[in-house]
Every structure is written in C-alpha cells, then in structure tokens.
Design an enzyme around this catalytic site. Structure first.
Site, PDB file in Angstrom:
ATOM      1  N   GLN A  15       0.852  -1.184   0.000  1.00 29.68           N
ATOM      2  CA  GLN A  15       0.000   0.000   0.000  1.00 29.68           C
ATOM      3  C   GLN A  15       0.892   1.239   0.000  1.00 29.68           C
ATOM      4  O   GLN A  15       1.664   1.464   0.936  1.00 29.68           O
ATOM      5  CB  GLN A  15      -0.920   0.037   1.216  1.00 29.68           C
ATOM      6  CG  GLN A  15      -1.909   1.208   1.146  1.00 29.68           C
ATOM      7  CD  GLN A  15      -2.688   1.411   2.414  1.00 29.68           C
ATOM      8  OE1 GLN A  15      -2.119   1.810   3.430  1.00 29.68           O
ATOM      9  NE2 GLN A  15      -3.980   1.138   2.377  1.00 29.68           N
ATOM     10  N   TYR A  26      -5.692  10.723   4.211  1.00 28.46           N
ATOM     11  CA  TYR A  26      -4.364  10.992   3.681  1.00 28.46           C
ATOM     12  C   TYR A  26      -4.477  11.723   2.334  1.00 28.46           C
ATOM     13  O   TYR A  26      -5.554  12.164   1.948  1.00 28.46           O
ATOM     14  CB  TYR A  26      -3.556   9.694   3.627  1.00 28.46           C
ATOM     15  CG  TYR A  26      -3.461   9.055   4.994  1.00 28.46           C
ATOM     16  CD1 TYR A  26      -2.855   9.745   6.051  1.00 28.46           C
ATOM     17  CD2 TYR A  26      -4.019   7.809   5.257  1.00 28.46           C
ATOM     18  CE1 TYR A  26      -2.810   9.196   7.327  1.00 28.46           C
ATOM     19  CE2 TYR A  26      -3.972   7.257   6.535  1.00 28.46           C
ATOM     20  CZ  TYR A  26      -3.365   7.954   7.565  1.00 28.46           C
ATOM     21  OH  TYR A  26      -3.322   7.425   8.831  1.00 28.46           O
ATOM     22  N   ARG A  69      -7.721   2.063  -2.443  1.00 25.71           N
ATOM     23  CA  ARG A  69      -8.560   1.959  -1.256  1.00 25.71           C
ATOM     24  C   ARG A  69      -9.283   3.279  -1.013  1.00 25.71           C
ATOM     25  O   ARG A  69      -8.668   4.354  -1.086  1.00 25.71           O
ATOM     26  CB  ARG A  69      -7.730   1.598  -0.019  1.00 25.71           C
ATOM     27  CG  ARG A  69      -8.614   1.156   1.159  1.00 25.71           C
ATOM     28  CD  ARG A  69      -7.798   0.772   2.374  1.00 25.71           C
ATOM     29  NE  ARG A  69      -8.529  -0.188   3.193  1.00 25.71           N
ATOM     30  CZ  ARG A  69      -8.393  -0.309   4.514  1.00 25.71           C
ATOM     31  NH1 ARG A  69      -7.554   0.465   5.163  1.00 25.71           N
ATOM     32  NH2 ARG A  69      -9.078  -1.212   5.181  1.00 25.71           N
ATOM     33  N   ARG A 113      -7.901  -6.621  12.404  1.00 24.01           N
ATOM     34  CA  ARG A 113      -7.475  -7.117  13.722  1.00 24.01           C
ATOM     35  C   ARG A 113      -7.471  -8.640  13.808  1.00 24.01           C
ATOM     36  O   ARG A 113      -6.635  -9.218  14.509  1.00 24.01           O
ATOM     37  CB  ARG A 113      -8.391  -6.555  14.811  1.00 24.01           C
ATOM     38  CG  ARG A 113      -8.168  -5.084  15.097  1.00 24.01           C
ATOM     39  CD  ARG A 113      -8.868  -4.702  16.386  1.00 24.01           C
ATOM     40  NE  ARG A 113      -9.334  -3.326  16.344  1.00 24.01           N
ATOM     41  CZ  ARG A 113     -10.020  -2.750  17.319  1.00 24.01           C
ATOM     42  NH1 ARG A 113     -10.345  -3.439  18.395  1.00 24.01           N
ATOM     43  NH2 ARG A 113     -10.409  -1.496  17.217  1.00 24.01           N
TER      44      ARG A 113
END
Length: 343
Positions: A77, A158, A205, A295
């Site tokens: 990524q 971002y 993404r 997670r």
C-alpha cells in the site's frame, strides 16, 4: 489481510521481524501491507516504511520472497500522508503539503509528546506533478521488490482523500470545486501508475464518509459515484472500500464499478473489529467479491484455518499495535500451538 500500520520500520526500513510477520500470514488470499511512503515528504508517522530508495527495495524484497515461498500474494500500500505529517519527520524540516493550506486538527505521536500538525503548504501544480512522479517511481520500486501489485491509499484522510474531500480541498483550479475536479488527482494517479506497472497490478482503497484526520465530505454519495464511474475506464485489480459507520455508499460504488470489489465492512458496534461471519454475509449478498479483515489477521496468523473451524480466535492486544518488538507482532500463536486443531 487489510493494511495495518504497525510502526516498526525503524529508520524507514522493514526488518527481519517484518519478514516473519508477513510470512506467518501468507495464507491470506491477498496481503495488503501497511502504508508505505513513496517519498520523504510523504511520511506521516514515526517508524513507517518507505519504498523510495534502493535500501528500502532490498529490505522489502526479503518480505516478498518469504511470502511467496509460503505460497502467498502481497500488494504494497503506497500511502502519502499529505497534511498528516510534521517537519520533525523530514531531514530538511519542511512543512507537509496538501491540496489546501488547512491543518488536520490532529496530532503526531512522538516519544517526547504529542505535536500538533502544522498548517500544510498548498501544493502547486509542479508539486502535484512531482508527487504523481514519486508514486510512479515507488510503484516501479514495488515491482523490483517483488510485490504482486500496489494499492493506492485513497482513504483515512491521507493525501488522495484530502483531494477528494471538499472540507480539505478548497482549490479553485482544475483540482478543486465540483466532484469532477476533486477526483482528478486520484484518477491521474491511477492512470500514471497503471500505465507504468500495468492496471492488473493496481488497486485503490477508499473510505467514503470517513472523518479520520479531520476529513469532512458534504457529498459522499455524489463524490464516490463520480469516482467509481471514472475508475470504471481502467481495468484495475480491484477497488477496496473501507466502510466507516454507514452502508449508504458501498452499494453505489458496487453499481458503478464493474470489476473486483474488496470490502472492509463497517464494524458494529463502531469500535469493534469486523468478524468473519459479518464478512461472509456480505459475500453471500453479493456486495463484495472479497472481504478484508484487519485485527483478526493481526492476532491470528492462521486465520483461514480458524474461520473454517469456526474459531476460536486470539484477541488482539491494542497496547502493542504500534511500535515495539516481537510482542504483539510475531508472537501470536496458531490454533495448533494453542492446543486447538482447526480442520
């Protein structure tokens, strides 16, 4: 396996510990790495890895070789922090840059305390062109490092997301204003990187409606429908949608995007991890072609075997998410090591 920043790349380099971490999880249908900066100025946090030097390429090559040796596939990524950055991260003490001179309102963690994100420098057209070139160079480095592909990080507040969001992008040129203009940077990046390494090696993404890092979007349905329609012109490996609190936009993207859609479903309750069972429902209902989990992968290196067996699952330890050593990183046990035998 969804991308997860772990802040263990000291000096911007992944280590032998990183090699072990990803190799342990090679049974994922696809690993998407932690956010990796394409340039020095793209760094947003301490101890995150880069992919803009020969030394970084060589370090990542050990990771990809190990994952491939275990039969896995891995995309890197590429993440440019934009205004999510700080002069202390850059050797020349430069200001971070962003589409507009608007601070995130968030802070950077350092061992000496929290530092307020400064007001960034508004990017010039030359800055935009140079940043696209940095992403292309980093994508070339990714191929050299042995990655199967690249995911552009257009989510979580971002740089790409800052261009998309009208609360962060107040530009009055061709990169700002209506949704058609605000998607321009993302689409130009997709086109440039896809032309460089092949669109079949490229994903992006997105996180519609996500307020992380001070982001606000007044028009997520219009914005992401417009973006999905534009992305449909390119034969990308996938579009990866991260839901944050609402299911309103993902079906709209699904309707406009004809290719593979990976979904990171929104958790319920909001602060809980997404469960494999919830992901299975989304697959059955046809909302996505694949489900990414975070997670559960962090704490369960043998996750597919545990899913097939219906558990049990290790619990992730939030105290070891960021920074540190092997603890909470490579020392989570498999089911067989815990005395269970998933079949």
């Amino acid at each position: 396996m969804a991308p997860m920043t772990r802040s263990r790349a000291y000096g911007g380099l992944v280590s032998e510990l990183t090699v072990r971490y990803y190799a342990q999880r090679a049974s994922a249908g696809l690993i998407i790495t932690e956010g990796t900066q394409p340039s020095v100025i793209g760094q947003g946090y301490l101890d995150t890895p880069g992919l803009h030097s020969a030394e970084q390429v060589a370090a990542w090559r050990k990771v990809t070789d190990a994952v491939h040796a275990e039969g896995g596939r891995i995309f890197v990524q590429i993440m440019h922090g934009g205004r999510v950055g700080h002069p202390v991260l850059y050797p020349d003490g430069a200001l971070p840059m962003a589409p507009s001179a608007i601070a995130s309102g968030e802070r950077l963690y350092t061992p000496d305390g929290m530092l307020e994100h400064p007001t960034p420098r508004e990017m010039t057209l030359d800055d935009i062109e140079r940043t696209i070139d940095d992403h292309v160079a980093s994508a070339h480095n990714a191929v050299e490092a042995g990655f199967d592909g690249v995911e552009l990080h257009g989510a979580n507040g971002y740089l790409i997301h800052q261009f998309l969001a009208d609360g962060a992008n107040l530009r009055t040129d061709g990169y700002g204003g209506p949704a058609e203009n605000r998607i321009r940077f993302a689409v130009e990046l997709v086109r440039a990187v896809g032309d460089a390494i092949g669109f079949h090696r490229l994903g992006i993404r997105l996180s519609p409606g996500n307020t992380a890092n001070g982001i606000t979007e007044s028009d997520p349905a219009e914005l992401y429908t417009t973006l999905a329609r534009a992305l449909a012109a390119y034969d990308l490996a996938y579009v990866h949608v991260m839901e944050t609190g609402s299911r309103a936009v993902a079906p709209l993207i699904r309707a406009e995007w004809p290719g593979v859609l990976i979904l990171n479903p929104h958790p319920s309750p909001p602060d809980a991890p997404v469960t494999p069972d919830a992901g299975a429902r989304d697959l059955t209902e046809g909302l996505a072609d694949a489900i990414s989990l975070a997670r559960y992968w962090l704490a369960n290196p043998d996750l597919p075997a545990r899913v097939r067996a219906g558990g049990p699952y290790n619990e992730a330890d939030p105290a070891t998410f960021y920074g540190g050593d092997h603890r909470g990183y490579t020392d989570y046990s498999t089911a067989s090591e815990s005395g269970h035998s998933p079949s």
